[in-house]
Scaffold this active site. Structure first.
Site, PDB file in Angstrom:
ATOM      1  N   GLU A 180      28.946   5.787  44.261  1.00 32.74           N
ATOM      2  CA  GLU A 180      27.993   5.227  45.235  1.00 32.74           C
ATOM      3  C   GLU A 180      28.059   5.994  46.550  1.00 32.74           C
ATOM      4  OE1 GLU A 180      28.577   1.046  46.076  1.00 32.74           O
ATOM      5  OE2 GLU A 180      26.882   0.972  47.458  1.00 32.74           O
ATOM      6  N   LYS A 222      25.008   4.936  41.821  1.00 33.49           N
ATOM      7  CA  LYS A 222      24.504   3.810  42.627  1.00 33.49           C
ATOM      8  C   LYS A 222      24.078   4.342  43.984  1.00 33.49           C
ATOM      9  CE  LYS A 222      25.772  -0.718  44.491  1.00 33.49           C
ATOM     10  NZ  LYS A 222      26.432  -1.983  44.197  1.00 33.49           N
TER      11      LYS A 222
HETATM   12  P1  13P Z   1      24.118  -4.481  48.810  1.00 31.54           P
HETATM   13  O1  13P Z   1      23.142  -4.574  47.660  1.00 31.54           O
HETATM   14  O2  13P Z   1      24.266  -5.745  49.579  1.00 31.54           O
HETATM   15  O3  13P Z   1      23.895  -3.257  49.636  1.00 31.54           O
HETATM   16  O4  13P Z   1      25.553  -4.315  48.149  1.00 31.54           O
HETATM   17  C1  13P Z   1      25.705  -3.511  47.058  1.00 31.54           C
HETATM   18  C2  13P Z   1      27.052  -2.920  47.085  1.00 31.54           C
HETATM   19  O5  13P Z   1      27.799  -3.050  46.158  1.00 31.54           O
HETATM   20  C3  13P Z   1      27.431  -2.144  48.262  1.00 31.54           C
HETATM   21  O6  13P Z   1      28.548  -1.395  47.960  1.00 31.54           O
END
Ligand code: 13P
Length: 342
Positions: A180, A222
């Protein structure tokens, strides 16, 4: 192919199964306290358990729309009120338990305003323990800010290197890594600045994953959507966001990646759904485009619950509605009229 590589691919494919997405319920102790403060609930261990249990026991939504749940360290060790481990409650719905393993974004030395994510020390052993506790995938989030002269290549490379080290260690333990790299939407920058920063972050990330021998077929990305900064005076609309996000990924994300699950990142829950739906309605892509939302799935149920046991059913209904709306968005079939009807 060796058995563990096949296992990684099978898990990754289940995480991005058509019509389903991931529930991010991995708020750290500090973040969940902020969320509970917003509804006037105290952040005790039992309240955190009760709240998360109500989500995981939203049976139909979990079975129909949720492929996996990202947990925080405390939750993966917790038991439901009746003594069943929460991991088992999740697995019994058919969803896969996952675990957040990074220990947070810290100031990047020598580069004011930039962050680097920590958590690599002892990670091999932690993965072995988490696998024993039932986790089959993991998450590591890098935080990239846009501002004057940033993100720097230094910051992008430092975070990409850490993401790749984490991903390689996860795969070694038969755990699918979610990588991510989040470009934060705070700021007055326009959508093109977000496009440039997202491009640069993805390029650094996939170079590092390649160097560190990470198997892309057993990896889930992600990312943020390509958006205008939250304080930008000219806000891009859903169609432009969908077009620029898909264009950016086509340039930088290899087709071998198992799938793409977006974070919501501070968009309203309906915006996060509408934009995902616009991408899936308008574009053919080599990867499933789905969701891994925290706030965009939880804002409504959190508010409906309000920390009170008598509101559990209302909270579950609110969660189920958002899960269904986002499931529709994964095939481009969400319509705003469905929100009003609910
Ligand atoms: P949000 O969808 O609230 O941004 O959170 C997703 C997430 O896992 C952030 O690391």
């Amino acid at each position: 192919m060796t058995a563990y590589k096949q296992d990684l691919q099978d898990i990754a494919q289940k995480m991005v199964a058509s019509g389903k997405g991931i529930l991010a319920a991995d708020e750290s102790s500090g973040t969940i306290k902020k969320r509970f403060d917003s509804i006037g609930a105290e952040s005790t261990e039992q309240n955190r358990r009760d709240y998360r249990e109500l989500l995981f026991r939203s049976e139909q939504a979990m079975k129909d729309h949720i492929s996996g749940v990202i947990l925080f360290d405390e939750t993966i060790r917790q038991k439901a009120a009746d003594g069943t481990p929460l991991v088992q409650v999740i697995a019994e719905t058919g969803a896969i338990p996952g675990i957040k393993v990074d220990t947070g974004a810290k100031d990047l030395a020598g580069s004011p305003g930039e962050k680097v994510t920590e958590g690599l020390d002892g990670l091999r052993e932690r993965f072995q323990e988490y696998h024993g506790l039932g986790a089959r995938f993991a998450k590591w989030r890098a935080v990239i800010n846009i501002g004057s002269g940033i993100p720097s290549q230094y910051c992008l490379n430092a975070n990409a290197h850490a993401l790749a080290r984490y991903a390689a260690l996860a795969q070694e333990s038969a755990i699918v890594p979610i990588v991510e790299p989040e470009i934060i939407m705070d700021g007055s920058h326009d959508i093109n600045s977000c496009f440039e920063a997202t491009s640069a972050a993805l390029k650094a990330l996939f170079d590092a994953l390649h160097e560190q021998r990470v198997m892309l077929e057993g990896t889930v990305l992600k990312p943020n959507m390509v958006l205008s900064g939250s304080k930008c005076s000219l806000q891009a609309g859903d169609d432009e966001i969908a077009e620029k996000t898909v264009r950016c990924f086509r340039r930088h994300v290899p087709a071998a990646v198992a799938g793409i699950v977006f974070l919501s990142g501070g968009q309203s829950d309906e915006q996060a759904t509408a934009r995902l739906s616009a991408m899936n309605e308008g574009y053919e892509t080599p990867w499933q485009l789905s969701f891994s939302y925290g706030r965009a799935l939880q804002a409504a149920p959190l508010k409906a619950w309000g920390g009170k046991a008598e509101n559990v059913a209302a909270a579950q209904a609110a969660f189920s509605h958002r899960a269904r709306m986002n499931a529709l968005a994964t095939t481009g079939n969400w319509k705003s009229t469905l929100e009003a009807a609910a």
